[in-house]
Every structure is written in structure tokens, then in C-alpha cells.
Design an enzyme around this catalytic site. Structure first.
Site, PDB file in Angstrom:
ATOM      1  N   HIS A  61      41.281  29.082 -13.317  1.00  0.00           N
ATOM      2  CA  HIS A  61      40.946  29.697 -14.596  1.00  0.00           C
ATOM      3  C   HIS A  61      42.222  29.967 -15.391  1.00  0.00           C
ATOM      4  O   HIS A  61      43.265  30.289 -14.814  1.00  0.00           O
ATOM      5  CB  HIS A  61      40.205  31.027 -14.389  1.00  0.00           C
ATOM      6  CG  HIS A  61      39.016  30.929 -13.495  1.00  0.00           C
ATOM      7  ND1 HIS A  61      37.945  30.117 -13.769  1.00  0.00           N
ATOM      8  CD2 HIS A  61      38.741  31.529 -12.306  1.00  0.00           C
ATOM      9  CE1 HIS A  61      37.053  30.232 -12.797  1.00  0.00           C
ATOM     10  NE2 HIS A  61      37.521  31.076 -11.897  1.00  0.00           N
ATOM     11  N   GLU A  78      40.052  37.501 -11.392  1.00  0.00           N
ATOM     12  CA  GLU A  78      38.899  37.973 -10.646  1.00  0.00           C
ATOM     13  C   GLU A  78      39.305  38.487  -9.272  1.00  0.00           C
ATOM     14  O   GLU A  78      40.460  38.338  -8.854  1.00  0.00           O
ATOM     15  CB  GLU A  78      37.856  36.856 -10.499  1.00  0.00           C
ATOM     16  CG  GLU A  78      38.359  35.631  -9.765  1.00  0.00           C
ATOM     17  CD  GLU A  78      37.432  34.435  -9.891  1.00  0.00           C
ATOM     18  OE1 GLU A  78      36.559  34.415 -10.766  1.00  0.00           O
ATOM     19  OE2 GLU A  78      37.604  33.486  -9.106  1.00  0.00           O
ATOM     20  N   HIS A 136      41.585  27.839  -6.420  1.00  0.00           N
ATOM     21  CA  HIS A 136      40.773  28.548  -5.436  1.00  0.00           C
ATOM     22  C   HIS A 136      39.420  27.876  -5.230  1.00  0.00           C
ATOM     23  O   HIS A 136      39.007  27.019  -6.017  1.00  0.00           O
ATOM     24  CB  HIS A 136      40.559  30.004  -5.865  1.00  0.00           C
ATOM     25  CG  HIS A 136      39.805  30.144  -7.169  1.00  0.00           C
ATOM     26  ND1 HIS A 136      40.427  30.065  -8.393  1.00  0.00           N
ATOM     27  CD2 HIS A 136      38.493  30.352  -7.438  1.00  0.00           C
ATOM     28  CE1 HIS A 136      39.530  30.228  -9.358  1.00  0.00           C
ATOM     29  NE2 HIS A 136      38.341  30.398  -8.793  1.00  0.00           N
ATOM     30  N   ARG A 156      37.593  22.561 -13.295  1.00  0.00           N
ATOM     31  CA  ARG A 156      37.409  21.994 -11.961  1.00  0.00           C
ATOM     32  C   ARG A 156      38.466  20.945 -11.664  1.00  0.00           C
ATOM     33  O   ARG A 156      38.739  20.071 -12.493  1.00  0.00           O
ATOM     34  CB  ARG A 156      36.031  21.342 -11.831  1.00  0.00           C
ATOM     35  CG  ARG A 156      34.870  22.294 -11.828  1.00  0.00           C
ATOM     36  CD  ARG A 156      33.568  21.581 -11.429  1.00  0.00           C
ATOM     37  NE  ARG A 156      32.431  22.349 -11.895  1.00  0.00           N
ATOM     38  CZ  ARG A 156      31.793  22.118 -13.039  1.00  0.00           C
ATOM     39  NH1 ARG A 156      32.171  21.111 -13.810  1.00  0.00           N
ATOM     40  NH2 ARG A 156      30.794  22.874 -13.392  1.00  0.00           N
TER      41      ARG A 156
END
Length: 270
Positions: A61, A78, A136, A156
Site C-alpha cells: 500500500h 495497518e 505483505h 498487487r
């Protein structure tokens, strides 16, 4: 002012599972995510439960600056707090060795990236902090509670042959190739209160509830409470694992009580 029950949105995913117990019933659907929401303007944070039967895509991200410029969005930092983990379950955070951006692109196209990921074995109670830019993936056979910036920008790098778009150019722009520290140990704030993660975007705590006690929210800011496990009472209302509550600024003190060690997750913007 009283705590407000949060809405729940159930999202089917190819990597989801019908096994949502003890939090919910799936009705036979492969549910991958359950989002907690509030009425009106979305909160700056999104809280969700994630249920997996297969590995999620390898992804990254962007930070706020890149997301604002290219996506007209916030970035996405996150954290994951593990609620259930089957034997051998793992979360991938960063890479096992330093590589060049050119190698990262080639590995993403060939599938070699799977073996380059730093797969961290996890158990219930573990926490992983995932700042923007961290490559991740969430592995199969886990349930995690995720707290993130309110953003859905995902790039992605690899998706195990699933027919979904990759975003390699932007992923190369934002990916950090630095090592990741892995499991984040909790810090005790007070008896029954543990700080799981903290950054400029959020602070996340675990609260262990036993005998009746008065909970006094910070009157200057909103908070969210998610029941992670157990049952009990919140403001004299019966609550169970999977319930979520929004505490607006100025929420009055209320009583928390449990006979089976109810555990809550508390999230707020510092």
C-alpha cells in the site's frame, strides 16, 4: 451519550471461508472480511475481521503523499491482531533478504516472490504492524482483526495465478525493501490494558474485562470497541464476540463486566 452499535458488512472473497465461528454464522458463504461501520461520514480508520482459507495476494500500500498524488486518497498503514491460527499459519511481512527493484519485479512475474517473503509463524494474541510500503500477505487458516487507515488502495505484486490485475509499476514506486521486525510485543498500559500498536494514524489496545468496572472514555476523541472473544455486558447490554461499538466524543462513562474473560480491541486516532 451512549455507545453506538456499529454496523457489519459481510464480504465474500475467493480466499474466504464459511467457518466464522464463534464470531458469526456465514450461511454457507465464503466470507473473507467483515467491516465495521458507522452512520454518516466514514471514520478515518476502518476496523475489520479477516477470515482466510487460502493465501491473500502479495501486495503493498502507498503512503499518504503517493496516494494523494496518484489515487486522490489516503495512504494505508495497518495492523493485524491474530484471533485464530491453524497449525503452520503465517503472515508475510517484508522480504527475507535485500534485493533490487529489478529483481522484485522479475520475482513478482515468475512467482519467486513467494519464497522471498518473510513468512512469520503466528498464534492467537500476536500483533503485526504493517506500515505503508511494506510488502505483505496474509496466509491461509487465520482470523485477524485489522485496523487500517480508511483507504482501499492496494497494489498487487503476485496473486498465485488468480485472474486479477497486478499493479507492478506503482508497486515498484512504493515498496520498501528494508527488513520487517515481525511480531510486535504488547506494552502494558495498566492492569488488563495492553498497547498493541501505535503510530501517527492509530493507537490500538487490548482490554481484558472481568469483574464489573466503570469505563471512562476520553471525552475529547472518538473510540471504537470490538469484542474479540468472550461474552459480557457493555453499558448493561449483553455483548458477544464479533460485536462492535462506536463511542462518540463525550460518551458517558459506562460499566463493563464479564464472567469469562471477555477481550476487547480499542482503536482511536491519537
Amino acid at each position: 451519550m451512549k455507545p453506538v452499535p456499529m454496523s457489519k458488512t459481510f464480504l465474500e472473497k475467493v480466499w474466504g471461508t464459511p467457518d466464522l465461528a464463534p464470531w458469526y454464522e456465514s450461511g454457507g458463504r465464503k466470507i473473507g472480511e467483515v467491516w465495521f461501520g458507522t452512520e454518516g461520514e466514514p471514520l478515518p480508520l476502518l476496523m475489520k475481521l479477516i477470515f482466510t482459507s487460502e493465501r491473500l495476494s502479495v501486495q503493498v500500500h502507498p503512503n499518504d503523499e503517493y496516494a494523494a498524488k496518484h489515487e486522490h486518497s489516503r495512504g494505508k498503514t495497518e495492523m493485524w491482531h491474530v484471533l485464530r491460527a491453524e497449525p503452520g499459519a503465517a503472515l508475510a511481512c517484508g522480504l527475507t533478504k535485500q534485493i533490487t527493484p529489478e529483481h522484485l519485479r522479475a520475482a513478482s512475474l515468475s512467482g519467486e516472490i513467494e519464497s522471498l517473503l518473510n513468512w512469520v509463524p503466528v498464534k492467537p494474541g500476536d500483533t503485526v504492524y504493517v506500515p505503508a510500503g511494506t510488502i505483505h500477505a496474509i496466509g491461509a487458516g487465520v482470523v485477524v482483526c485489522e485496523v487500517q487507515q480508511q483507504s482501499d488502495v492496494t497494489y498487487r505484486l503476485y496473486d498465485y495465478g488468480r485472474p486479477r490485475e497486478l499493479h507492478l509499476d506503482k508497486a515498484m514506486d512504493v515498496s520498501s525493501l528494508d527488513p520487517h521486525p515481525g511480531i510486535r510485543p504488547p506494552v502494558e498500559l495498566a492492569p488488563g490494558e495492553l498497547r498493541l500498536a501505535e503510530c501517527e494514524y492509530f493507537a490500538v489496545d487490548a482490554l481484558i474485562v472481568g469483574a464489573a468496572k466503570l469505563y471512562t472514555p476520553d471525552p475529547s476523541r472518538w473510540q471504537a470497541l470490538i469484542v474479540l472473544e468472550g461474552t459480557g455486558q457493555l453499558d448493561r447490554n449483553e455483548v458477544k464476540a464479533g460485536d462492535g461499538f462506536y463511542l462518540p466524543p463525550g460518551t458517558d462513562p459506562f460499566e463493563l463486566e464479564s464472567t469469562d474473560g471477555m477481550r476487547l480491541l480499542r482503536a482511536f486516532v491519537p
